[in-house]
Design a protein around this motif. Sequence first.
Motif, PDB file in Angstrom:
ATOM      1  N   ASP A  31      17.788  17.098  -9.411  1.00  0.00           N
ATOM      2  CA  ASP A  31      18.273  16.032  -8.529  1.00  0.00           C
ATOM      3  C   ASP A  31      18.808  14.934  -9.435  1.00  0.00           C
ATOM      4  O   ASP A  31      18.033  14.157  -9.998  1.00  0.00           O
ATOM      5  CB  ASP A  31      17.123  15.520  -7.649  1.00  0.00           C
ATOM      6  N   ILE A  32      20.113  14.899  -9.591  1.00  0.00           N
ATOM      7  CA  ILE A  32      20.741  13.906 -10.462  1.00  0.00           C
ATOM      8  C   ILE A  32      21.131  12.691  -9.627  1.00  0.00           C
ATOM      9  O   ILE A  32      21.748  12.821  -8.575  1.00  0.00           O
ATOM     10  CB  ILE A  32      21.971  14.489 -11.205  1.00  0.00           C
ATOM     11  N   ARG A  33      20.736  11.520 -10.069  1.00  0.00           N
ATOM     12  CA  ARG A  33      21.010  10.291  -9.320  1.00  0.00           C
ATOM     13  C   ARG A  33      22.164   9.520  -9.952  1.00  0.00           C
ATOM     14  O   ARG A  33      22.349   9.530 -11.170  1.00  0.00           O
ATOM     15  CB  ARG A  33      19.762   9.399  -9.305  1.00  0.00           C
ATOM     16  N   PHE A  34      22.911   8.828  -9.108  1.00  0.00           N
ATOM     17  CA  PHE A  34      23.970   7.969  -9.617  1.00  0.00           C
ATOM     18  C   PHE A  34      23.345   6.749 -10.285  1.00  0.00           C
ATOM     19  O   PHE A  34      22.332   6.225  -9.813  1.00  0.00           O
ATOM     20  CB  PHE A  34      24.918   7.566  -8.494  1.00  0.00           C
ATOM     21  N   PRO A  35      23.913   6.296 -11.392  1.00  0.00           N
ATOM     22  CA  PRO A  35      23.229   5.310 -12.234  1.00  0.00           C
ATOM     23  C   PRO A  35      22.840   4.019 -11.532  1.00  0.00           C
ATOM     24  O   PRO A  35      21.733   3.513 -11.735  1.00  0.00           O
ATOM     25  CB  PRO A  35      24.220   5.058 -13.376  1.00  0.00           C
ATOM     26  N   MET A  36      23.741   3.477 -10.700  1.00  0.00           N
ATOM     27  CA  MET A  36      23.439   2.172 -10.102  1.00  0.00           C
ATOM     28  C   MET A  36      22.328   2.261  -9.063  1.00  0.00           C
ATOM     29  O   MET A  36      21.775   1.240  -8.663  1.00  0.00           O
ATOM     30  CB  MET A  36      24.701   1.568  -9.511  1.00  0.00           C
ATOM     31  N   GLU A  37      21.986   3.477  -8.602  1.00  0.00           N
ATOM     32  CA  GLU A  37      20.852   3.618  -7.691  1.00  0.00           C
ATOM     33  C   GLU A  37      19.543   3.264  -8.384  1.00  0.00           C
ATOM     34  O   GLU A  37      18.569   2.889  -7.731  1.00  0.00           O
ATOM     35  CB  GLU A  37      20.754   5.067  -7.183  1.00  0.00           C
ATOM     36  N   ILE A  38      19.522   3.394  -9.703  1.00  0.00           N
ATOM     37  CA  ILE A  38      18.282   3.231 -10.460  1.00  0.00           C
ATOM     38  C   ILE A  38      18.384   2.116 -11.486  1.00  0.00           C
ATOM     39  O   ILE A  38      17.430   1.371 -11.701  1.00  0.00           O
ATOM     40  CB  ILE A  38      17.942   4.560 -11.180  1.00  0.00           C
ATOM     41  N   LEU A  39      19.545   1.998 -12.112  1.00  0.00           N
ATOM     42  CA  LEU A  39      19.665   1.131 -13.275  1.00  0.00           C
ATOM     43  C   LEU A  39      19.421  -0.333 -12.969  1.00  0.00           C
ATOM     44  O   LEU A  39      18.745  -1.029 -13.746  1.00  0.00           O
ATOM     45  CB  LEU A  39      21.054   1.308 -13.905  1.00  0.00           C
TER      46      LEU A  39
ATOM     47  N   ALA B 204      16.682   8.295 -17.240  1.00  0.00           N
ATOM     48  CA  ALA B 204      16.124   7.668 -16.043  1.00  0.00           C
ATOM     49  C   ALA B 204      16.728   8.154 -14.742  1.00  0.00           C
ATOM     50  O   ALA B 204      16.263   7.756 -13.664  1.00  0.00           O
ATOM     51  CB  ALA B 204      16.279   6.145 -16.137  1.00  0.00           C
ATOM     52  N   ASN B 205      17.747   9.022 -14.790  1.00  0.00           N
ATOM     53  CA  ASN B 205      18.409   9.372 -13.530  1.00  0.00           C
ATOM     54  C   ASN B 205      18.432  10.878 -13.262  1.00  0.00           C
ATOM     55  O   ASN B 205      19.268  11.369 -12.519  1.00  0.00           O
ATOM     56  CB  ASN B 205      19.830   8.807 -13.470  1.00  0.00           C
ATOM     57  N   LEU B 206      17.492  11.636 -13.846  1.00  0.00           N
ATOM     58  CA  LEU B 206      17.390  13.065 -13.578  1.00  0.00           C
ATOM     59  C   LEU B 206      15.982  13.394 -13.103  1.00  0.00           C
ATOM     60  O   LEU B 206      14.999  13.037 -13.762  1.00  0.00           O
ATOM     61  CB  LEU B 206      17.707  13.885 -14.830  1.00  0.00           C
ATOM     62  N   TYR B 207      15.905  14.091 -11.959  1.00  0.00           N
ATOM     63  CA  TYR B 207      14.614  14.408 -11.355  1.00  0.00           C
ATOM     64  C   TYR B 207      14.544  15.889 -11.021  1.00  0.00           C
ATOM     65  O   TYR B 207      15.561  16.530 -10.751  1.00  0.00           O
ATOM     66  CB  TYR B 207      14.402  13.585 -10.073  1.00  0.00           C
ATOM     67  N   ASP B 208      13.350  16.410 -11.047  1.00  0.00           N
ATOM     68  CA  ASP B 208      13.101  17.780 -10.614  1.00  0.00           C
ATOM     69  C   ASP B 208      13.253  17.855  -9.095  1.00  0.00           C
ATOM     70  O   ASP B 208      12.658  17.054  -8.367  1.00  0.00           O
ATOM     71  CB  ASP B 208      11.698  18.207 -11.038  1.00  0.00           C
TER      72      ASP B 208
END
Length: 460
Positions: free
Chosen positions: A152-160, A105-109
């Motif tokens: 574009d890797i996101r930090f977990p708490m931004e999404i979780l 859930a935390n990796l985007y193109d």
Amino acid sequence: MEKIVLLHTNDLHSHLENWPKIRRYLDQRKREVTQSGETAITVDLGDFTDRWHPLSEATNGHANVALMNQVGYDAATIGNNEGVGNSKDDLDHLYDQANFDVLLANLYDKKTLQLPKWAKPYKIIETKKGTKVGLIAMTAPFPLTYAPNGWDIRFPMEILAKLARSLRPQVDVLVLMSHLGIEDDHLIANELPMIDVILGSHTHHLFPEGKMVNGVLLAAAGKFGQYIGEVALTLDDQRQIIDREARTIETATLTAFPEDEKEIDGYLEEGHRLLKNKVVADLPYTLHLDPYADHSLIKETLAAVKFRGQTEAAVLNTGLFLTPLPQGIVDQDQLHTTLPHPMHLIRVALKGSDVIRMVLEMEKNRNFLRNFPMIGMGFRGKIFGQIVYDGISYDSVNHKVYWLDQEVQPEKEYTLTTVDHFMFVPFFPTIEIAGQYEFLFPEFIRSVLGNYLHAHYPIV
């Protein structure tokens, strides 16, 4: 009453010597659980693939996915070895033949700002009794290495937090497949108690009987397939969890079959065979491990590194090189054997004053690092070894630093190339603190050397 059993593996890192036992146990345990009328859910938490193994290297990890298909996982996620140990194109096709869902859930193109086509943000599994189990997966964020590779890797708490809150009303059990590490798992348990279970990995921690944090069960099964994890959840007729237990099974205690050794050896033999078929160059002389030899492997590699980075100077350490390259035909198997590390190059721009400080850091640590046992951060050797410069020199008597035999000018800008490992280890902080650095993707250092040898010593 209902019982749900979560079987989890993690951080195998291509240690296929444990795979036959793991595969048999998972198959047997799934059948036992199913035959007793209970539900078994099997997941892998990432870093299943590690390109130190010749078969993983030769097949770009596809052999590992084929092994995972033998188990029939319900879901898997990626670790940093899959995420930054592959080029973007390789990762985009790694799971083409997978018979399981890849959750992340935390990796985007970076271009589309969408999840990759091979990943789903979550999965809901419904048991025969109608209980819904939600699975969410997150991997460790390393922006420095993901971003140059097109992600574009996101930090977990931004999404979780948002994802967990939206999914919670839809499920009876919420499980996080975490390749984030022990500290993040504790943080998430304290901040998001609506998650019932966190299956942990990445930092190779082991919880033999699980650990309760803020009402959340944390489970973890170590590394290298040395353990298999199992979580048993008991639910009442209202589908509320009334009991949760975790345990780990040590694979060394499982029965070994006579054919296991042949299978394990076969993986190595096939990997070596495939890599040997990929010839690279024809060396007119042996490249020795001795940095002072007339034909030194590290000096040749420094030249290759300078060429790839298009810089006047480079720095490497002798501990990177595990075997010499003999005279004659060089193949990918030899390159992989001498340089098994999943390391990329970095190009670093520094002011002259910072070049001086970096070299002084290296000289201060030189004797300490010469025999220092290096572990982790992509290093697959034994000791750090000796620091060797190309284009840089140090006058230990007058404490002066020279660039191409000219004294370094404090205000002038200089650019060098080295491996990303030099930025991740704590010994040379100037590189990260003062440097303007650029990661050079997608090649590993062995590929850089291979390309250089192919160009300079072609096979006629």
